[in-house]
Design an enzyme around this catalytic site. Structure first.
Site, mmCIF file in Angstrom:
data_model
loop_
_atom_site.group_PDB
_atom_site.id
_atom_site.type_symbol
_atom_site.label_atom_id
_atom_site.label_comp_id
_atom_site.label_asym_id
_atom_site.label_seq_id
_atom_site.Cartn_x
_atom_site.Cartn_y
_atom_site.Cartn_z
ATOM 1 C CE LYS A 1 -1.788 1.611 3.985
ATOM 2 N NZ LYS A 1 -2.129 2.809 4.548
ATOM 3 C CG ASN A 2 2.469 2.942 3.188
ATOM 4 O OD1 ASN A 2 0.847 3.032 3.191
ATOM 5 N ND2 ASN A 2 2.535 2.904 4.644
ATOM 6 C CB CYS B 1 -4.243 6.682 11.165
ATOM 7 S SG CYS B 1 -4.116 5.195 10.230
ATOM 8 N NE ARG C 1 -0.123 10.277 10.515
ATOM 9 C CZ ARG C 1 -0.147 9.076 9.837
ATOM 10 N NH1 ARG C 1 -1.510 8.867 9.457
ATOM 11 N NH2 ARG C 1 1.139 8.826 8.925
ATOM 12 C CG ASP D 1 3.031 1.183 9.908
ATOM 13 O OD1 ASP D 1 2.452 2.582 10.724
ATOM 14 O OD2 ASP D 1 3.059 1.817 7.880
ATOM 15 N NE ARG E 1 -6.554 4.354 6.245
ATOM 16 C CZ ARG E 1 -6.163 5.104 6.822
ATOM 17 N NH1 ARG E 1 -6.451 5.588 8.213
ATOM 18 N NH2 ARG E 1 -4.955 5.814 5.860
HETATM 19 C C1 EPZ Z 1 3.955 6.757 6.376
HETATM 20 O O1 EPZ Z 1 3.095 8.339 7.385
HETATM 21 C C2 EPZ Z 1 3.263 5.951 6.409
HETATM 22 N N1 EPZ Z 1 2.417 5.986 5.721
HETATM 23 C C3 EPZ Z 1 2.635 5.230 7.318
HETATM 24 O O2 EPZ Z 1 1.078 4.519 8.183
HETATM 25 C C4 EPZ Z 1 4.008 4.789 8.736
HETATM 26 O O3 EPZ Z 1 3.468 4.655 10.305
HETATM 27 C C5 EPZ Z 1 5.016 5.744 9.133
HETATM 28 O O4 EPZ Z 1 5.052 6.302 7.418
HETATM 29 C C6 EPZ Z 1 5.497 6.228 9.512
HETATM 30 O O5 EPZ Z 1 6.254 4.891 9.141
HETATM 31 C C7 EPZ Z 1 1.838 6.167 4.594
HETATM 32 O O6 EPZ Z 1 3.287 5.846 3.692
HETATM 33 C C8 EPZ Z 1 1.445 6.412 3.227
HETATM 34 P P1 EPZ Z 1 6.292 10.668 8.294
HETATM 35 P P2 EPZ Z 1 3.887 9.407 7.415
HETATM 36 O O7 EPZ Z 1 5.937 11.814 7.307
HETATM 37 O O8 EPZ Z 1 4.624 9.606 5.530
HETATM 38 C C9 EPZ Z 1 5.695 13.902 11.995
HETATM 39 C C10 EPZ Z 1 0.172 2.851 7.738
HETATM 40 O O9 EPZ Z 1 -0.861 2.353 9.027
HETATM 41 N N2 EPZ Z 1 6.365 14.791 10.849
HETATM 42 O O10 EPZ Z 1 7.971 9.766 8.447
HETATM 43 O O11 EPZ Z 1 3.148 10.134 7.290
HETATM 44 C C11 EPZ Z 1 4.947 12.719 12.119
HETATM 45 O O12 EPZ Z 1 4.386 13.487 12.840
HETATM 46 C C12 EPZ Z 1 0.711 4.296 8.537
HETATM 47 O O13 EPZ Z 1 0.150 2.182 7.116
HETATM 48 C C13 EPZ Z 1 6.721 15.828 11.450
HETATM 49 O O14 EPZ Z 1 6.657 16.647 12.645
HETATM 50 O O15 EPZ Z 1 5.062 8.935 7.915
HETATM 51 C C14 EPZ Z 1 5.679 11.242 12.676
HETATM 52 O O16 EPZ Z 1 5.942 11.707 14.262
HETATM 53 C C15 EPZ Z 1 -0.155 4.789 8.975
HETATM 54 N N3 EPZ Z 1 6.399 16.878 10.384
HETATM 55 C C16 EPZ Z 1 7.382 11.409 12.143
HETATM 56 O O17 EPZ Z 1 7.436 12.384 11.319
HETATM 57 C C17 EPZ Z 1 6.184 16.704 8.796
HETATM 58 O O18 EPZ Z 1 5.934 17.109 8.055
HETATM 59 C C18 EPZ Z 1 7.009 10.465 11.286
HETATM 60 O O19 EPZ Z 1 5.798 10.463 10.335
HETATM 61 C C19 EPZ Z 1 6.156 14.899 8.377
HETATM 62 C C20 EPZ Z 1 6.108 13.908 9.703
#
Ligand code: EPZ
Length: 421
Positions: free
Chosen positions: A22-23, A118, A123, A306, A398
């Site tokens: 998916k991701n 989610c 986020r 995840d 999802r």
């Molecule tokens: C991706 O989310 C995945 N989603 C998530 O999968 C996964 O949990 C996550 O990466 C971590 O591996 C998809 O690929 C669609 P991040 P993403 O940006 O990109 C902070 C699932 O169950 N952050 O790596 O949204 C954030 O709050 C899911 O399939 C900021 O502060 O995650 C978090 O604490 C849900 N500012 C950390 O960074 C930003 O602009 C990592 O988030 C972006 C992120």
């Protein structure tokens, strides 16, 4: 609304064919907007998030055909316009922010509603926005929408303040058609980022350093549409191995890349399961000596956030004390209250959960709060004696393709029933 009814206490045994990731599929589908032509994607999982993304790119002008039987998606992105991406389309899916990169690259403007997703913490998307500003974009926030305008993206150095999968992906997609060289530092090294990068390279992009903390991109004038096969879903694979482990069965997941789930396999071995891997498969078998362990979620190649909730369901079944520390998201323990209802003994302090495992789990009516929390409840229900009813199962739609079918195939007694609350 549909519910799952699971009669637990049966050891799972057999093979599960893992679907496309998916991701990885989400950004690759959006990335197809970068080329004016017909992209053909193989191994695209038929999931709600994928269908939402297909609607999203159709909204921007792409024509699509999703052959769900064969998991083939074709996308004709000849004419793309910045058709303000509405909240209704993106509220369930944070990955909608990915359209910023391709829209800025092809249309010099992007109006995207701030995403939902989610319920796993605040986020924010500030890193995505800071990065695009660095590449020559003016950004304002108006009435819940991000409005981004550029006179043409220009390469630059951007050091990400925190490792972010989404920001790394989005900025790579912006940089591939930007003028000059972009250097991204403190990048996410997740396989999903590498898969997107390989897709873009096949389209003609110049990218080096994928899978490392430093990615360099030299902009090209145009990309061509290609055919590409999405990599396997490592989180789906991990979830089914954990289900096998929690039921003390023996499960083999096939069509995977075992290196992608190394951290999980190491943890399973540490608990005491016997783990084997081959070129494109991994399997677990139960042994007599299982014990608790400490797991900390970290960016790849560490233990993936995840799989945190699914791993906690297993921890609840393993004798002794286990500890889970969640470093990525601040609110990703919503499954714990539901696991309590099934008899799990878990206490939470900040980002740390202590699981006193080993007491038998009991069936109970429970409710999913997000996708991976949902997977944890399914695993717990498979391990528990009696019939568990799980509500709000749309969360799992999802991210887990043909879930009932795959679990039934390895001996689970699981039914999807229409008409629950
Ligand atoms: C991706 O989310 C995945 N989603 C998530 O999968 C996964 O949990 C996550 O990466 C971590 O591996 C998809 O690929 C669609 P991040 P993403 O940006 O990109 C902070 C699932 O169950 N952050 O790596 O949204 C954030 O709050 C899911 O399939 C900021 O502060 O995650 C978090 O604490 C849900 N500012 C950390 O960074 C930003 O602009 C990592 O988030 C972006 C992120």
């Amino acid at each position: 609304m549909d519910i799952y009814k699971i009669n637990g206490g049966k050891k799972l045994s057999g093979e599960i064919h893992i679907s496309g990731a998916k991701n990885a599929a989400l950004p690759i589908i959006v990335g197809s907007l970068l080329a004016d032509g017909i992209t053909t994607l193989q191994n695209v999982p038929d999931l709600m998030d994928i269908r939402t993304t297909v609607k999203l790119i159709e909204h921007l002008g792409a024509e699509t055909n999703f052959d769900t039987e064969n998991n083939v998606l074709t996308i004709n992105a000849k004419t793309i316009t910045n058709g303000e991406v509405p909240y209704d389309l993106v509220k369930t899916m944070r990955a909608s922010i990915y359209v910023m990169g391709p829209l800025l690259a092809r249309c010099q403007e992007a109006d995207v509603s701030l995403p939902g997703g989610c319920a796993i913490g605040a986020r924010p998307v500030d890193i995505h926005l800071q990065g695009f500003e660095k590449l020559g974009t003016e950004i304002s926030l108006e009435h819940g929408y991000v409005k981004a305008r550029t006179k043409g993206l220009k390469g630059d150095l951007f050091v990400m303040p925190k490792v972010s999968v989404g920001a790394t992906i989005n900025l790579i997609m912006g940089a591939v058609l930007a003028e000059g060289e972009t250097i991204l530092e403190n990048c996410a090294m997740e396989p999903d980022v590498v898969d997107l990068g390989n897709f873009l390279i096949k389209m003609g992009a110049t990218i080096s350093g994928l899978g490392t903390e430093r990615i360099a991109i030299t902009g090209v004038k145009a990309l061509k549409a290609v055919e590409y096969t999405i990599m396997p879903d490592r989180i789906e694979a991990g979830s089914y191995l954990l289900a096998g482990a929690a039921t003390r069965g023996s499960v083999k997941v096939t069509h995977i890349v075992p290196e992608h789930i190394e951290a999980l396999l190491d943890s399973l071995e540490e608990i005491g399961f016997s783990v084997e891997t081959g070129k494109d498969w991994a399997s677990i078998q139960t042994t007599d000596t299982l014990k608790g362990l400490l797991v900390e979620t970290t960016p790849h190649p560490g233990f993936p956030t995840d799989l945190q909730a699914p791993m906690m369901a297993l921890m609840a079944t393993v004798p002794g004390i286990s500890v889970m520390i969640e470093h990525i998201f601040e609110n990703r323990f919503t499954h714990v209250a539901e696991l309590h209802r099934m008899g799990a003994e878990i206490t939470i302090e900040g980002k740390c959960a202590v699981v006193k495992g080993g007491a038998p789990l009991m069936s109970a009516p429970v409710m999913m709060s997000d996708l991976r929390a949902g997977a944890a409840l399914i695993i717990a229900a498979l391990a528990a004696e009696g019939e568990t009813e799980i509500r709000r199962i749309y969360h799992c739609d999802r991210g887990y393709e043909k879930l009932c079918h795959k679990l039934s195939g390895v001996g689970a007694d699981i039914r999807r029933v229409t008409g629950g609350m």
